[in-house]
Enzyme design. Structure first.
Site, PDB file in Angstrom:
ATOM      1  N   ASP A   1      -2.518  11.105  -1.926  1.00  0.00           N
ATOM      2  CA  ASP A   1      -2.701  10.410  -3.076  1.00  0.00           C
ATOM      3  C   ASP A   1      -2.721  10.495  -4.412  1.00  0.00           C
ATOM      4  OD1 ASP A   1      -3.038   8.592   0.079  1.00  0.00           O
ATOM      5  OD2 ASP A   1      -2.647   6.835  -2.179  1.00  0.00           O
TER       6      ASP A   1
ATOM      7  N   GLN B   1      -1.275   2.263  10.522  1.00  0.00           N
ATOM      8  CA  GLN B   1      -0.685   2.692   9.177  1.00  0.00           C
ATOM      9  C   GLN B   1       0.660   3.534  10.226  1.00  0.00           C
ATOM     10  OE1 GLN B   1      -3.693   3.225   7.911  1.00  0.00           O
ATOM     11  NE2 GLN B   1      -3.276   2.053   5.512  1.00  0.00           N
TER      12      GLN B   1
ATOM     13  N   ASN C   1      -5.643  12.145   0.394  1.00  0.00           N
ATOM     14  CA  ASN C   1      -4.200  11.675   1.449  1.00  0.00           C
ATOM     15  C   ASN C   1      -4.961  11.109   2.575  1.00  0.00           C
ATOM     16  OD1 ASN C   1      -1.717  11.070   1.840  1.00  0.00           O
ATOM     17  ND2 ASN C   1      -2.297  11.592   4.422  1.00  0.00           N
ATOM     18  N   LYS C   2      -4.679   9.853   3.149  1.00  0.00           N
ATOM     19  CA  LYS C   2      -5.377   9.087   4.312  1.00  0.00           C
ATOM     20  C   LYS C   2      -6.494  10.192   5.129  1.00  0.00           C
ATOM     21  CE  LYS C   2      -5.186   5.832   4.121  1.00  0.00           C
ATOM     22  NZ  LYS C   2      -5.931   5.137   4.158  1.00  0.00           N
TER      23      LYS C   2
ATOM     24  N   ARG D   1      -7.485  -0.457  -6.800  1.00  0.00           N
ATOM     25  CA  ARG D   1      -7.951   0.431  -5.548  1.00  0.00           C
ATOM     26  C   ARG D   1      -8.322   1.882  -6.555  1.00  0.00           C
ATOM     27  NH1 ARG D   1      -4.112   0.969  -0.511  1.00  0.00           N
ATOM     28  NH2 ARG D   1      -6.080   2.302   0.737  1.00  0.00           N
TER      29      ARG D   1
ATOM     30  N   ARG E   1       0.743  -1.544   0.074  1.00  0.00           N
ATOM     31  CA  ARG E   1      -0.355   0.148   0.226  1.00  0.00           C
ATOM     32  C   ARG E   1       1.061   1.370  -0.277  1.00  0.00           C
ATOM     33  NH1 ARG E   1       2.530   2.175   3.630  1.00  0.00           N
ATOM     34  NH2 ARG E   1       1.182   3.580   3.691  1.00  0.00           N
ATOM     35  N   GLY E   2       0.160   2.088  -0.549  1.00  0.00           N
ATOM     36  CA  GLY E   2       1.110   4.247  -0.655  1.00  0.00           C
ATOM     37  C   GLY E   2       0.995   4.262  -2.059  1.00  0.00           C
ATOM     38  N   ALA E   3       1.128   4.677  -2.094  1.00  0.00           N
ATOM     39  CA  ALA E   3       0.615   5.633  -3.409  1.00  0.00           C
ATOM     40  C   ALA E   3       1.414   5.374  -4.919  1.00  0.00           C
ATOM     41  CB  ALA E   3      -0.196   7.034  -3.323  1.00  0.00           C
TER      42      ALA E   3
HETATM   43  C1  LIG Z   1       3.475   7.680  -0.270  1.00  0.00           C
HETATM   44  S1  LIG Z   1       1.843   8.150  -0.366  1.00  0.00           S
HETATM   45  C2  LIG Z   1       1.624   6.631   0.723  1.00  0.00           C
HETATM   46  C3  LIG Z   1      -0.464   7.065   1.154  1.00  0.00           C
HETATM   47  O1  LIG Z   1      -0.768   6.282   1.291  1.00  0.00           O
HETATM   48  C4  LIG Z   1      -1.705   6.061   1.685  1.00  0.00           C
HETATM   49  O2  LIG Z   1      -2.660   4.962   1.572  1.00  0.00           O
HETATM   50  P1  LIG Z   1      -2.577   3.588   2.411  1.00  0.00           P
HETATM   51  O3  LIG Z   1      -1.747   3.337   3.922  1.00  0.00           O
HETATM   52  O4  LIG Z   1      -4.115   3.445   2.252  1.00  0.00           O
HETATM   53  O5  LIG Z   1      -1.863   3.170   0.891  1.00  0.00           O
HETATM   54  C5  LIG Z   1      -1.872   7.343   3.151  1.00  0.00           C
HETATM   55  O6  LIG Z   1      -2.954   8.115   2.630  1.00  0.00           O
HETATM   56  C6  LIG Z   1      -0.506   7.239   2.697  1.00  0.00           C
HETATM   57  O7  LIG Z   1       0.036   9.585   2.836  1.00  0.00           O
END
Ligand SMILES: CSC[C@H]1O[C@H](OP(=O)(O)O)[C@H](O)[C@@H]1O
Length: 330
Positions: free
Chosen positions: A220, A179, A230-231, A80, A46-48
């Site tokens: 994101d 996270q 973002n989150k 996603r 996960r993570g953009a």
């Molecule tokens: C470096 S971007 C990471 C970004 O992605 C996370 O979401 P997820 O863990 O659901 O993929 C979160 O928005 C972070 O800021």
């Protein structure tokens, strides 16, 4: 060895299962693009930026397996909806003049290597904003586990620490998937960067008490006017920061810019399952048939963001990331 979320070795892709961190470090081999799409959907990775790299390697597996590349691209794109890096990476691979296995793999490796270099540049630019001795508050995980390495917002924190600025980090737990508590705490511990994990709801009083000097978050999807998805919880931190006169920064590579969107109104916000809220580690903590609304992201208006840090440098508002091509097409 550089901390990373995935490895391509001897023609095979393996991923560090982030659902088990920090207590379980388990690498999962992925044989095809179906498994990559599933790993993105289930947040194994996960993570953009990281899901963009994963999708690029998913297409490399599809090419190596002789799969229908258009179908593979569609399946990966459906994993996603919010992080634009996923679609940026898929479009970049699918635009190749030839989709033979060698060409697709070479481009996937370039996507990964370029993301790492972009993160180092974001760190270099962003750490200039961080004063020695600052208490930096951050949300979610934006480090090596969310990218091809080093990180975006957490990459700025790493670079400031490495520059000897003796910072301290408040790392928000980041409900419901935690996270921050699980992944950012894991990375900060490994690096020996001073931090405290906090409940998300503790941020406001820390700001009121003068114990936060800046807030920095990842992204994101960033629209042309700087509106940033973002989150979930990022928007509330931005409002709190503005109320308390605390600088609020976003750090992201330009692969997170969606210049086709003039603002954040049309950014798709992923809704995830109720069990993420009603259960912890598979144990039910809510009543049966508990109604849940579980958006994974929110949108922070560009007007609340004091700086957006990309590999190109530090951008300040009002933001206009529209390219000449986009302007001509409006
Ligand atoms: C470096 S971007 C990471 C970004 O992605 C996370 O979401 P997820 O863990 O659901 O993929 C979160 O928005 C972070 O800021």
């Amino acid at each position: 060895m550089r901390l990373t979320s995935m490895r391509w070795e001897d023609g095979r892709l393996s991923m560090l299962d982030q659902r088990g961190l920090p207590t379980r470090e388990e690498w999962i081999p992925l044989a095809d693009h179906h498994q990559v799409a599933e790993s993105i959907r289930d947040m194994v990775v996960r993570g953009a930026p990281a899901i963009g790299v994963a999708a690029a390697y998913g297409l490399a597996l599809a090419a190596a397996n002789g799969a229908d590349m258009d179908e593979a691209a569609k399946e990966l794109a459906a994993s996603r909806p919010t992080a634009v890096n996923l679609f940026w990476a898929i479009d970049r691979i699918m635009a190749l003049p030839s989709l033979n296995a060698e060409a697709v793999l070479a481009e996937a490796k370039k996507v990964e290597d370029e993301d790492y270099e972009m993160n180092l540049a974001i760190g270099r630019h962003g750490q200039e904003l961080i004063h020695p001795g600052w208490n930096v508050l951050t949300i979610c995980n934006t480090g090596a586990l969310a990218t091809a390495g080093h990180g975006t917002a957490l990459g700025v924190i790493r670079s400031a620490h490495d520059a000897g600025k003796e910072i301290h980090v408040w790392s928000c737990e980041t409900r419901p998937r935690q996270q921050g508590l699980r992944l950012t705490a894991y990375e900060l511990t490994k690096e020996g960067i001073p931090f405290h994990s906090i409940a998300d709801s503790a941020a406001a009083s820390l700001m009121r008490d003068g114990r936060v000097d800046c807030v920095i978050a990842g992204a994101d999807r960033i629209a042309a006017n700087g509106d940033t998805a973002n989150k979930i919880g990022t928007y509330s931190l931005a409002v709190l920061a503005r109320h308390h006169g605390i600088p609020f920064f976003i750090a992201a590579p330009t692969s997170t810019l969606d210049t086709k969107l003039p603002n954040g109104d049309a950014i798709p916000i992923e809704e995830r399952g109720a069990e993420e809220i009603t259960h912890i580690e598979g144990i039910q903590i809510a009543p049966e048939a508990c109604h849940v609304f579980n958006p994974g992201f929110d949108v922070t208006p560009g007007t609340l963001i004091d700086a957006i840090i990309t590999e190109e440098g530090v951008h300040s508002g009002p933001y206009s990331f529209l390219s000449e091509r986009d302007i001509s097409s409006l």
